[in-house]
Design a protein around this motif. Structure first.
Motif, mmCIF file in Angstrom:
data_model
loop_
_atom_site.group_PDB
_atom_site.id
_atom_site.type_symbol
_atom_site.label_atom_id
_atom_site.label_comp_id
_atom_site.label_asym_id
_atom_site.label_seq_id
_atom_site.Cartn_x
_atom_site.Cartn_y
_atom_site.Cartn_z
ATOM 1 N N SER A 175 36.909 30.111 39.875
ATOM 2 C CA SER A 175 38.004 30.722 39.111
ATOM 3 C C SER A 175 38.007 32.224 39.354
ATOM 4 O O SER A 175 39.065 32.854 39.475
ATOM 5 C CB SER A 175 37.856 30.421 37.617
ATOM 6 O OG SER A 175 36.664 30.975 37.089
ATOM 7 N N MET A 176 36.803 32.792 39.456
ATOM 8 C CA MET A 176 36.688 34.240 39.673
ATOM 9 C C MET A 176 37.006 34.627 41.114
ATOM 10 O O MET A 176 37.542 35.701 41.381
ATOM 11 C CB MET A 176 35.296 34.690 39.255
ATOM 12 C CG MET A 176 35.077 34.546 37.754
ATOM 13 S SD MET A 176 33.402 34.881 37.177
ATOM 14 C CE MET A 176 32.586 33.312 37.433
ATOM 15 N N ILE A 177 36.691 33.734 42.045
ATOM 16 C CA ILE A 177 37.015 34.002 43.451
ATOM 17 C C ILE A 177 38.526 33.966 43.663
ATOM 18 O O ILE A 177 39.099 34.828 44.330
ATOM 19 C CB ILE A 177 36.321 32.984 44.372
ATOM 20 C CG1 ILE A 177 34.804 33.168 44.308
ATOM 21 C CG2 ILE A 177 36.801 33.152 45.808
ATOM 22 C CD1 ILE A 177 34.020 32.149 45.111
ATOM 23 N N VAL A 178 39.186 32.968 43.068
ATOM 24 C CA VAL A 178 40.644 32.885 43.179
ATOM 25 C C VAL A 178 41.299 34.082 42.494
ATOM 26 O O VAL A 178 42.255 34.674 43.023
ATOM 27 C CB VAL A 178 41.163 31.563 42.570
ATOM 28 C CG1 VAL A 178 42.692 31.557 42.505
ATOM 29 C CG2 VAL A 178 40.674 30.373 43.384
ATOM 30 N N ALA A 179 40.775 34.464 41.343
ATOM 31 C CA ALA A 179 41.305 35.641 40.646
ATOM 32 C C ALA A 179 41.175 36.876 41.531
ATOM 33 O O ALA A 179 42.114 37.678 41.647
ATOM 34 C CB ALA A 179 40.559 35.847 39.329
ATOM 35 N N TYR A 180 40.031 37.022 42.155
ATOM 36 C CA TYR A 180 39.788 38.163 43.053
ATOM 37 C C TYR A 180 40.807 38.172 44.198
ATOM 38 O O TYR A 180 41.305 39.229 44.591
ATOM 39 C CB TYR A 180 38.371 38.065 43.602
ATOM 40 C CG TYR A 180 37.973 39.160 44.564
ATOM 41 C CD1 TYR A 180 37.826 40.476 44.138
ATOM 42 C CD2 TYR A 180 37.713 38.868 45.897
ATOM 43 C CE1 TYR A 180 37.449 41.475 45.016
ATOM 44 C CE2 TYR A 180 37.322 39.859 46.785
ATOM 45 C CZ TYR A 180 37.189 41.159 46.348
ATOM 46 O OH TYR A 180 36.802 42.144 47.231
ATOM 47 N N SER A 181 41.137 36.996 44.700
ATOM 48 C CA SER A 181 42.115 36.896 45.783
ATOM 49 C C SER A 181 43.468 37.447 45.363
ATOM 50 O O SER A 181 44.175 38.053 46.164
ATOM 51 C CB SER A 181 42.259 35.432 46.218
ATOM 52 O OG SER A 181 43.213 35.302 47.246
ATOM 53 N N THR A 229 39.868 48.364 39.451
ATOM 54 C CA THR A 229 38.411 48.249 39.588
ATOM 55 C C THR A 229 38.028 47.482 40.855
ATOM 56 O O THR A 229 36.870 47.489 41.253
ATOM 57 C CB THR A 229 37.804 47.539 38.363
ATOM 58 O OG1 THR A 229 38.359 46.218 38.261
ATOM 59 C CG2 THR A 229 38.114 48.303 37.083
ATOM 60 N N ILE A 230 39.000 46.805 41.465
ATOM 61 C CA ILE A 230 38.735 46.054 42.696
ATOM 62 C C ILE A 230 38.823 46.992 43.888
ATOM 63 O O ILE A 230 39.840 47.645 44.112
ATOM 64 C CB ILE A 230 39.738 44.895 42.852
ATOM 65 C CG1 ILE A 230 39.562 43.899 41.699
ATOM 66 C CG2 ILE A 230 39.558 44.206 44.195
ATOM 67 C CD1 ILE A 230 40.585 42.785 41.681
#
Length: 257
Positions: A175-181, A229-230
């Motif tokens: 979920s966090m990887i997809v969000a990061y994408s 922040t990314i």
């Protein structure tokens, strides 16, 4: 052992085997692991974590590559139908005390409601996670229809849900990887080294907490973070890493598209 059977079948039937961006996890049997990695059928190995550890068991190249799901925003045409400020990703961990998890999420829900913070719960699709989310809401007398999104049963549904958030607080890694994408900032509740490893890789180790962390601190951080922040340079490097990895695999399988 099951993977070893697949490798044996590959050797017998001249089938090429590729391990693409695997997580290393806990090594249960070193001997079997060595047999797998050194199988003649295995043509390519890329991992998202544990590359140095795996190199102890084989002379083959172990390619370090960021999780391919970082490419999700380029693969899925996700359009925001609904938009939610905060997505709270619920997971039931068999590695943690159930009571401890209930108490933690209870504190999170209480804090969000007391602060009048908009939120909905979501899951990655696991039925067990979804039942746990419903159970949490029932304990605290919260309306399931209002506070829980439907359980996603396809990758498209999962991506659509996650992309509808402004930010997320979650336990499930992907979920966090997809969000990061999708440039959606996230706070991780870590239960496994793979979660810490991913956040360290993208330069956001400070966004990692545990079930023992102070909930007030976590929610304060959730309210504070934004897409700025990314680190875009790090992300672009990860995308190049993934593309190079996929191109290497394409050469092995003979693909041109």
């Amino acid at each position: 052992h099951q993977i070893n059977y697949v490798c044996a079948y590959g050797e017998k039937n001249n089938v090429k085997i590729i391990f693409n961006c695997c997580g290393t996890g806990k090594i249960l049997n070193k001997k079997v692991l060595a047999e797998i990695l050194n199988s003649k059928a295995v043509n390519y190995i890329s991992v998202r974590d544990g590359s140095d550890l795996l190199k102890k068991y084989t002379d083959k190249d172990i390619i370090k590559c960021c999780d391919n799901a970082v490419y999700a925003s380029y693969v899925y045409d996700s359009k925001k139908i609904n938009s939610y400020s905060n997505g709270i990703g619920i997971m039931f961990s068999t590695l943690q005390s159930p009571l401890k998890q209930i108490r933690f999420w209870g504190k999170v829900l209480k804090k969000l409601i007391n602060d009048n913070t908009e939120f909905v719960l979501f899951t990655n699709g696991s039925y067990k996670d979804y039942c746990f989310a419903k159970y949490l809401l029932s304990i605290f007398n919260l309306d399931t229809k209002k506070y829980l999104l439907s359980r996603p049963v396809t990758p498209e549904e999962l991506v659509s849900q996650i992309s509808s958030f402004d930010k997320i607080l979650s336990m499930r890694l992907h979920s966090m990887i997809v969000a990061y994408s999708f440039d959606i900032p996230s706070i991780a509740i870590c239960w496994d080294n793979k979660v810490k490893s991913f956040f360290s890789e993208i330069g956001l180790s400070n966004n990692c907490y545990t079930l023992d962390s102070n909930v007030n601190v976590i929610i304060k951080k959730l309210n504070k973070i934004n897409k700025d922040t990314i680190d875009e340079k790090i992300k672009q490097n990860k995308l190049i890493e993934i593309k190079n990895n996929i191109n290497s695999i394409k050469k092995i399988v003979g693909g041109t598209k």
